[in-house]
Design a protein around this motif. Structure first.
Motif, PDB file in Angstrom:
ATOM      1  N   ALA A 101       0.846  -1.197   0.000  1.00 12.72           N
ATOM      2  CA  ALA A 101       0.000   0.000   0.000  1.00 12.72           C
ATOM      3  C   ALA A 101       0.880   1.245   0.000  1.00 12.72           C
ATOM      4  O   ALA A 101       2.034   1.213   0.443  1.00 12.72           O
ATOM      5  CB  ALA A 101      -0.893   0.003   1.239  1.00 12.72           C
ATOM      6  N   ASP A 102       0.321   2.336  -0.517  1.00  7.37           N
ATOM      7  CA  ASP A 102       0.985   3.636  -0.409  1.00  7.37           C
ATOM      8  C   ASP A 102       0.262   4.547   0.570  1.00  7.37           C
ATOM      9  O   ASP A 102       0.837   5.486   1.106  1.00  7.37           O
ATOM     10  CB  ASP A 102       1.040   4.319  -1.779  1.00  7.37           C
ATOM     11  N   THR A 103      -1.039   4.288   0.752  1.00  7.22           N
ATOM     12  CA  THR A 103      -1.799   5.045   1.745  1.00  7.22           C
ATOM     13  C   THR A 103      -2.541   4.049   2.620  1.00  7.22           C
ATOM     14  O   THR A 103      -2.953   2.986   2.154  1.00  7.22           O
ATOM     15  CB  THR A 103      -2.844   5.963   1.079  1.00  7.22           C
ATOM     16  N   ALA A 104      -2.711   4.388   3.889  1.00  2.00           N
ATOM     17  CA  ALA A 104      -3.414   3.471   4.790  1.00  2.00           C
ATOM     18  C   ALA A 104      -4.113   4.260   5.883  1.00  2.00           C
ATOM     19  O   ALA A 104      -3.595   5.260   6.389  1.00  2.00           O
ATOM     20  CB  ALA A 104      -2.444   2.459   5.400  1.00  2.00           C
ATOM     21  N   LEU A 105      -5.304   3.778   6.216  1.00  2.88           N
ATOM     22  CA  LEU A 105      -6.103   4.371   7.282  1.00  2.88           C
ATOM     23  C   LEU A 105      -6.068   3.447   8.493  1.00  2.88           C
ATOM     24  O   LEU A 105      -6.218   2.233   8.351  1.00  2.88           O
ATOM     25  CB  LEU A 105      -7.556   4.520   6.804  1.00  2.88           C
ATOM     26  N   ALA A 106      -5.855   4.015   9.678  1.00  2.00           N
ATOM     27  CA  ALA A 106      -5.998   3.244  10.916  1.00  2.00           C
ATOM     28  C   ALA A 106      -6.951   3.993  11.835  1.00  2.00           C
ATOM     29  O   ALA A 106      -6.884   5.220  11.921  1.00  2.00           O
ATOM     30  CB  ALA A 106      -4.646   3.054  11.596  1.00  2.00           C
ATOM     31  N   TYR A 107      -7.853   3.259  12.461  1.00  2.00           N
ATOM     32  CA  TYR A 107      -8.727   3.907  13.432  1.00  2.00           C
ATOM     33  C   TYR A 107      -8.968   2.993  14.619  1.00  2.00           C
ATOM     34  O   TYR A 107      -8.823   1.775  14.537  1.00  2.00           O
ATOM     35  CB  TYR A 107     -10.050   4.361  12.789  1.00  2.00           C
ATOM     36  N   GLY A 108      -9.297   3.618  15.739  1.00  5.50           N
ATOM     37  CA  GLY A 108      -9.603   2.862  16.950  1.00  5.50           C
ATOM     38  C   GLY A 108     -10.825   3.476  17.591  1.00  5.50           C
ATOM     39  O   GLY A 108     -11.061   4.682  17.477  1.00  5.50           O
ATOM     40  N   PHE A 109     -11.638   2.648  18.230  1.00  7.71           N
ATOM     41  CA  PHE A 109     -12.825   3.187  18.887  1.00  7.71           C
ATOM     42  C   PHE A 109     -13.227   2.290  20.048  1.00  7.71           C
ATOM     43  O   PHE A 109     -12.993   1.090  20.036  1.00  7.71           O
ATOM     44  CB  PHE A 109     -13.989   3.330  17.897  1.00  7.71           C
ATOM     45  N   GLY A 110     -13.813   2.929  21.053  1.00  8.30           N
ATOM     46  CA  GLY A 110     -14.260   2.163  22.201  1.00  8.30           C
ATOM     47  C   GLY A 110     -15.310   2.937  22.961  1.00  8.30           C
ATOM     48  O   GLY A 110     -15.333   4.165  22.973  1.00  8.30           O
ATOM     49  N   LYS A 111     -16.214   2.175  23.571  1.00  5.87           N
ATOM     50  CA  LYS A 111     -17.273   2.799  24.354  1.00  5.87           C
ATOM     51  C   LYS A 111     -17.375   2.072  25.693  1.00  5.87           C
ATOM     52  O   LYS A 111     -18.363   1.388  25.971  1.00  5.87           O
ATOM     53  CB  LYS A 111     -18.584   2.735  23.565  1.00  5.87           C
ATOM     54  N   SER A 206     -13.405   6.791  29.379  1.00  6.02           N
ATOM     55  CA  SER A 206     -13.808   7.680  28.284  1.00  6.02           C
ATOM     56  C   SER A 206     -14.346   6.889  27.112  1.00  6.02           C
ATOM     57  O   SER A 206     -13.846   5.826  26.787  1.00  6.02           O
ATOM     58  CB  SER A 206     -12.615   8.502  27.779  1.00  6.02           C
ATOM     59  N   ASP A 207     -15.361   7.434  26.484  1.00 12.33           N
ATOM     60  CA  ASP A 207     -15.817   6.931  25.192  1.00 12.33           C
ATOM     61  C   ASP A 207     -15.163   7.793  24.116  1.00 12.33           C
ATOM     62  O   ASP A 207     -15.035   9.011  24.296  1.00 12.33           O
ATOM     63  CB  ASP A 207     -17.339   7.065  25.051  1.00 12.33           C
ATOM     64  N   GLY A 208     -14.805   7.159  23.010  1.00 13.74           N
ATOM     65  CA  GLY A 208     -14.229   7.978  21.947  1.00 13.74           C
ATOM     66  C   GLY A 208     -13.627   7.171  20.824  1.00 13.74           C
ATOM     67  O   GLY A 208     -13.596   5.945  20.862  1.00 13.74           O
ATOM     68  N   ALA A 209     -13.161   7.907  19.845  1.00 13.33           N
ATOM     69  CA  ALA A 209     -12.575   7.289  18.656  1.00 13.33           C
ATOM     70  C   ALA A 209     -11.545   8.242  18.068  1.00 13.33           C
ATOM     71  O   ALA A 209     -11.603   9.451  18.293  1.00 13.33           O
ATOM     72  CB  ALA A 209     -13.654   7.013  17.612  1.00 13.33           C
ATOM     73  N   SER A 210     -10.593   7.687  17.334  1.00 16.23           N
ATOM     74  CA  SER A 210      -9.647   8.530  16.609  1.00 16.23           C
ATOM     75  C   SER A 210      -9.181   7.806  15.356  1.00 16.23           C
ATOM     76  O   SER A 210      -9.378   6.596  15.221  1.00 16.23           O
ATOM     77  CB  SER A 210      -8.459   8.937  17.486  1.00 16.23           C
ATOM     78  N   ALA A 211      -8.590   8.559  14.461  1.00 16.59           N
ATOM     79  CA  ALA A 211      -8.176   7.995  13.168  1.00 16.59           C
ATOM     80  C   ALA A 211      -6.933   8.697  12.667  1.00 16.59           C
ATOM     81  O   ALA A 211      -6.736   9.889  12.910  1.00 16.59           O
ATOM     82  CB  ALA A 211      -9.301   8.140  12.139  1.00 16.59           C
ATOM     83  N   ILE A 212      -6.104   7.932  11.979  1.00 12.56           N
ATOM     84  CA  ILE A 212      -4.862   8.458  11.403  1.00 12.56           C
ATOM     85  C   ILE A 212      -4.750   7.994   9.965  1.00 12.56           C
ATOM     86  O   ILE A 212      -5.092   6.853   9.645  1.00 12.56           O
ATOM     87  CB  ILE A 212      -3.633   7.996  12.231  1.00 12.56           C
ATOM     88  N   LEU A 213      -4.259   8.864   9.117  1.00 18.05           N
ATOM     89  CA  LEU A 213      -3.942   8.480   7.744  1.00 18.05           C
ATOM     90  C   LEU A 213      -2.432   8.449   7.578  1.00 18.05           C
ATOM     91  O   LEU A 213      -1.737   9.385   7.980  1.00 18.05           O
ATOM     92  CB  LEU A 213      -4.564   9.459   6.745  1.00 18.05           C
ATOM     93  N   LEU A 214      -1.938   7.365   6.998  1.00 18.77           N
ATOM     94  CA  LEU A 214      -0.522   7.220   6.677  1.00 18.77           C
ATOM     95  C   LEU A 214      -0.339   7.333   5.172  1.00 18.77           C
ATOM     96  O   LEU A 214      -1.208   6.920   4.404  1.00 18.77           O
ATOM     97  CB  LEU A 214      -0.005   5.833   7.092  1.00 18.77           C
ATOM     98  N   ALA A 215       0.805   7.864   4.765  1.00 21.08           N
ATOM     99  CA  ALA A 215       1.121   7.866   3.336  1.00 21.08           C
ATOM    100  C   ALA A 215       2.628   7.744   3.171  1.00 21.08           C
ATOM    101  O   ALA A 215       3.405   8.147   4.037  1.00 21.08           O
ATOM    102  CB  ALA A 215       0.610   9.135   2.667  1.00 21.08           C
ATOM    103  N   ALA A 216       3.015   7.182   2.035  1.00 23.94           N
ATOM    104  CA  ALA A 216       4.434   6.949   1.764  1.00 23.94           C
ATOM    105  C   ALA A 216       4.974   8.013   0.825  1.00 23.94           C
ATOM    106  O   ALA A 216       4.271   8.490  -0.063  1.00 23.94           O
ATOM    107  CB  ALA A 216       4.628   5.565   1.146  1.00 23.94           C
ATOM    108  N   GLY A 217       6.232   8.379   1.040  1.00 25.20           N
ATOM    109  CA  GLY A 217       7.003   9.193   0.102  1.00 25.20           C
ATOM    110  C   GLY A 217       6.289  10.427  -0.395  1.00 25.20           C
ATOM    111  O   GLY A 217       5.780  11.244   0.378  1.00 25.20           O
TER     112      GLY A 217
END
Ligand SMILES: [Zn+2]
Lengths: 351, 385, 173
Positions: A101-111, A206-217
């Motif tokens: 992959a060149d781009t990737a999404l990661a997310y986490g969430f919990g309640k 805490s309840d919540g979620a977050s997300a990160i986008l990764l990209a190469a070069g």
């Protein structure tokens, strides 16, 4: 190794209880905001990985509904870890490293507000010999804190000072849950929650979620003006049994920090996800942070602790400071398991 | 760009309804020790441990990789826990392989397990939160209507599923590790078994098993030095889609078709039916053999049942499927996908004993999960790409 | 909550093979904003769906967003009939703890009139009669027992209407 950077970070506010919204409804605006920030956040990504826990959700396959927030159409290349989103990010980073992959999404969430978190976490312990005694997570952490205090590794004052620092820092963080002008004296005057821990020694639920986008070069510099380049990304798991590891240090963090090259240069900012004040001290020491490092400018886990997203958010908070030019080099930490059993360290740089 | 990677060690437990001779750590360790012995490695040779299993609610332990850490020699090593529903075993192999393919680790241990006897899987699968309708009777209740949809579309004869079940259960008699060994298996035995979720009969369904499977994977420079055959990983692929949306084709989801296309493209395969020597496919209900023969583009749409009917998928057919006896014969859910991937590797190493397909050089491992929405696959070969 | 007993420990030196540690956890679920609206409506006997702003398809039950397009649905709701067509079905002869029905029973995927997504429910009909394309209608609890629960619909029952054309529902199988 390929040059890979964090190019986007979004999060929901940490709140004690999301009364109305379910996990998908918490997640959707987080991913929408990431799309606004970066231009992509769903099926456009080459790879997607999430982190969540069925036991927090109280049902099997809880992560499947998370996919509804992504818009996984056309079908996506996707995976899930039953771990904090920081490890989902790690898996995504590996996929970019291998050229998948060149781009990737990661997310986490919990309640976690849906259940009784300290009791739920007892289910992490050895199911044959320890769990049937139902030691809640605060009591287990209390044993560790007592061990450290008795050994003279630090004092209750130093523990309280961690909470004062983090919650003071959190005053400028709109996403933080517990913030304000605390004092060491005030905290030491609090009654014990679980001796030697006071309420202020503990991260909130805490309840919540977050997300990160990764990209190469080049993709990274196209998407983000000042990407946060990942220079080291390591994680280490210790054995669980309290009798076989030194509870007075975070050996796993030490190893991960060394492999990630934490000490090779100055560190402007460090974001730690230690959920108890004494654990924060142990992590700070394990990372070998120099005195000028600004620790937990966001407030860290003690100011907002959305389980399964809190570690990922630490990486995001570091990256966001690099995006804004407030830091050139930052270290993020995530943890899982009782008494800092499993730890992850990520080193980020503006160039 | 990816580092070429090979499977160099395979270990499996005996699959049984109840392995009450072993604790959970004992179970995973049995498989892991066998994989290490097969690879000629010690615990110290392993750089990282990747663990997969289905929902934590099955055994009542939250994130069990944490307490299994030392049983798997994972102390002070990186450890990752994968969970992607029924496809998890396959996904775990893919994640483990990617650690080596990315050049991050030289040699990793990949383990997947389920100890279903320690809890109640049907219960764990059917917990309904208060606001959803409690009308789905476990996995069979979910998939039976889709099987009916497949029959309607393809015009497949009603006994296709029976034939698959007979074939897989006969294959299991060749595999001493299989959970179910039905010595008297016959068409009539399956046909006369109780109809559970119409059109799915009892003997067309998978059992609930205890068991674990482990693989050791290694980078090319190490694996090339080995005297024995290794299984070179030519390609891996994963695809997911949402459980439900308007107009979603649940019988033949686009995720499986996209997965197959991408897998073959990466593996340089243009004619999968001819170029692949055998396949181990995730078939928890017999009818999914013809469905996934189509879903994996081995044959034309609505023609999958003909492969079963003509014996193409039998041990002596032109495209043997589920040589080990498949999920129908052993089903420790979290490990079931990895067992498929492991069987593919055993075949190309020429190490599948009584269920070896003669001269197998290229094999497909396959797993799926959720509401037919998670797919993971790999192609392994005795030859380097 | 944490009573445990062991077997094989009767002083005969045999190994412990079973340890019972029952787990009871309580959860307080939130329906979510969108499902709440749906449940309040069903308490009044109304079935609410929502339209995807991208392709205009009607999702039932109403939900916060489209899983295919990852867009949130607006406030517009679509009221649906309680009649529909059986898209596919199964006859269940194995007990499931979450379904308190006598065996065998029929599970159906119903496409409600006006909806573009299927609903999984149970059918009260002769086992020999049920077939794809069959027209059905919801049977509700007595009005005074209605609550904010999907259980207000007891089951579906065949109605005297000609079968739906296969092409009209085949994409929902
Ligand atoms: Zn839509």
């Amino acid at each position: 190794m390929r040059e890979v950077a964090v190019v986007g970070f979004t999060q929901s506010p940490s709140v004690r209880r999301e009364p109305d919204r379910n996990e998908v409804e918490i997640l959707i605006p987080v991913l929408q905001a990431l799309r606004e920030q970066t231009g992509l956040a769903g099926a456009e990504c080459d790879f997607i990985c999430s982190g969540s826990s069925d036991y927090l959700a109280g049902q099997s396959f809880a992560f499947v509904s998370g996919l509804d927030a992504v818009g996984a159409w056309p079908p996506v290349s996707e995976s899930h870890v039953e771990m904090d989103g920081a490890w989902a990010l790690y898996e995504a980073w590996v996929k970019i490293q291998m050229g998948y992959a060149d781009t990737a999404l990661a997310y986490g969430f919990g309640k976690p507000s849906m259940g009784d978190l300290p009791i739920t976490l007892a289910l992490q312990l050895d199911p044959y010999s320890v769990m049937p005694l139902w030691p809640d997570t605060i009591s287990v952490a209390g044993l560790q804190a007592r061990h450290c205090l008795e050994r003279g590794l630090f004092t209750a004052d130093e523990m309280a000072a961690v909470a004062v620092r983090d919650r003071g820092n959190a005053k400028t963080n709109p996403y933080a849950q517990v913030k304000g002008d605390f004092t060491v004296e005030g905290i030491l005057a609090e009654p014990f929650l679980v001796n030697p821990l006071r309420k202020s020694d503990c991260a909130p639920i805490s309840d919540g979620a977050s997300a990160i986008l990764l990209a190469a070069g080049d993709r990274a510099t196209q998407i983000c003006e000042r990407p946060a380049w990942i220079r080291g990304f390591e994680h280490i798991c210790e054995p669980m049994d309290f009798g076989v590891r030194d509870l007075g240090r975070s050996r796993g963090t030490e190893i991960a920090a060394e492999k990630a090259g934490v000490s090779s240069d100055k560190i402007d900012v460090a974001e730690l996800s230690a959920p108890f004040t004494h654990q924060s001290i142990l992590v700070e020491r394990a990372l070998g942070l120099p005195p000028e490092t600004r620790i937990n400018p966001s407030g860290g886990a003690l100011a907002g602790n959305p389980l399964m997203a809190v570690g990922l958010s630490r990486i995001g908070e570091c990256a966001a400071r690099i995006f804004r030019g407030e830091a050139d080099r930052a270290v993020a930490h995530a943890t899982s398991g009782p008494c800092l059993q499993q730890n992850l360290v990520c080193v980020l740089e503006g160039r | 760009m990816a580092e070429l990677t090979a499977v160099v060690g395979i270990g499996q437990t005996k699959y049984e309804a109840k392995r009450d001779d072993l604790s959970m750590p004992g179970l995973v360790r049995e498989a892991a020790e066998r994989a290490l012995a097969d690879a000629g490695c010690s615990w110290a040779d392993i750089d990282a441990v990747i663990l997969g299993k289905a929902p934590d609610l099955f055994e009542g332990v939250m994130m069990p990789e944490l307490f299994l850490n030392d049983a798997l020699g994972g102390a002070y090593k990186p450890m990752l826990r994968v969970h992607t529903a029924g496809s998890v075993g396959g996904s775990t192999a893919i994640v483990a392989a990617s650690m080596v393919q990315a050049g991050i680790h030289d040699r990793v241990l990949c383990v997947a397990y389920e100890k279903q006897s320690e809890s109640n899987a049907i219960w764990a699968l059917s917990i309904s939160v208060p606001f959803s309708l409690a009308t789905v009777a476990g996995a069979g209740g979910y998939f039976a209507p889709l099987v009916r949809g497949y029959i309607r579309r393809s015009g497949a004869p009603e006994d296709t599923g029976i034939r698959v079940a007979v074939k897989d259960r006969q294959n299991a008699l060749r595999n001493p590790l299989a959970h179910l060994h039905l010595e008297d298996i016959s068409f009539d035995l399956v046909a006369n078994s109780p109809m559970l979720w119409d059109p799915i009969r009892y003997l067309e369904t998978c059992p609930s098993s205890d068991g674990a499977c482990a693989l050791v994977m290694e980078k090319e420079s190490l694996a090339s030095r080995r005297p024995d055959k290794v299984a070179w990983i030519h390609a891996t692929e994963m695809r997911s889609e949402p459980t439900m949306f308007s107009g979603r084709d649940q019988v033949m989801p686009r995720a499986t078709l996209d997965n197959a296309k991408n897998l073959y493209r990466k593996a340089g395969i243009t004619n999968p039916r001819r170029e692949i020597d055998c396949a181990e496919i995730y078939v928890p209900f017999s009818w999914f053999e013809p469905m996934w023969m189509e879903g994996m583009l081995i044959t034309e749409r609505n023609q999958g049942w003909k492969m079963t009917y003509e014996g193409a998928t039998a041990m002596d057919g032109d495209f043997p499927v589920n040589m080990s006896g498949g999920v129908l014969s052993s089903n420790p859910i979290g490990a079931s996908g990895l067992i498929r991937f492991a069987e593919a590797a055993r075949q190309v190493r020429g190490r599948a004993d009584q269920h070896q397909v003669d001269g197998a050089r290229k094999a497909l491992g396959h797993a799926y999960g959720g509401g037919s929405q998670y797919f993971s696959t790999w192609i392994v070969s005795s030859e380097k790409p | 909550m944490n009573a445990h007993d062991t077997s094989g420990t009767e002083g005969d030196g045999s190994p412990v093979t079973v340890l019972r540690a029952p787990i009871v956890l309580e959860y307080e679920y939130s329906a979510g904003q969108s499902a709440s609206r749906f449940l309040r409506a069903i308490a009044e006997g109304r079935l609410l769906g929502q339209r995807c702003p991208v392709d205009g398809r009607v999702y039932f039950p109403s939900r916060g967003s489209c899983p295919q397009h990852a867009v949130t649905f607006g406030d517009e709701v679509v009221e649906l009939s309680d009649k529909g067509t059986i898209v596919t079905f199964s006859i269940v002869r194995v007990p499931s703890k979450n379904i308190p029905l006598e065996l065998p029973y029929i599970t159906v995927n119903v496409l409600l009139d006006g909806a573009d997504t299927i609903l999984m429910h149970v059918l009260d009909a002769d086992l020999d009669d049920v077939h794809m394309g069959m027209r059905v209608q919801a049977v509700w609890k007595p009005r005074e027992e209605w609550t904010t629960s999907t259980e207000n619909i007891l089951f579906f029952r065949p109605i005297d209407e000609p079968d739906a054309d296969y092409d009209s529902y085949k994409e929902h199988i």
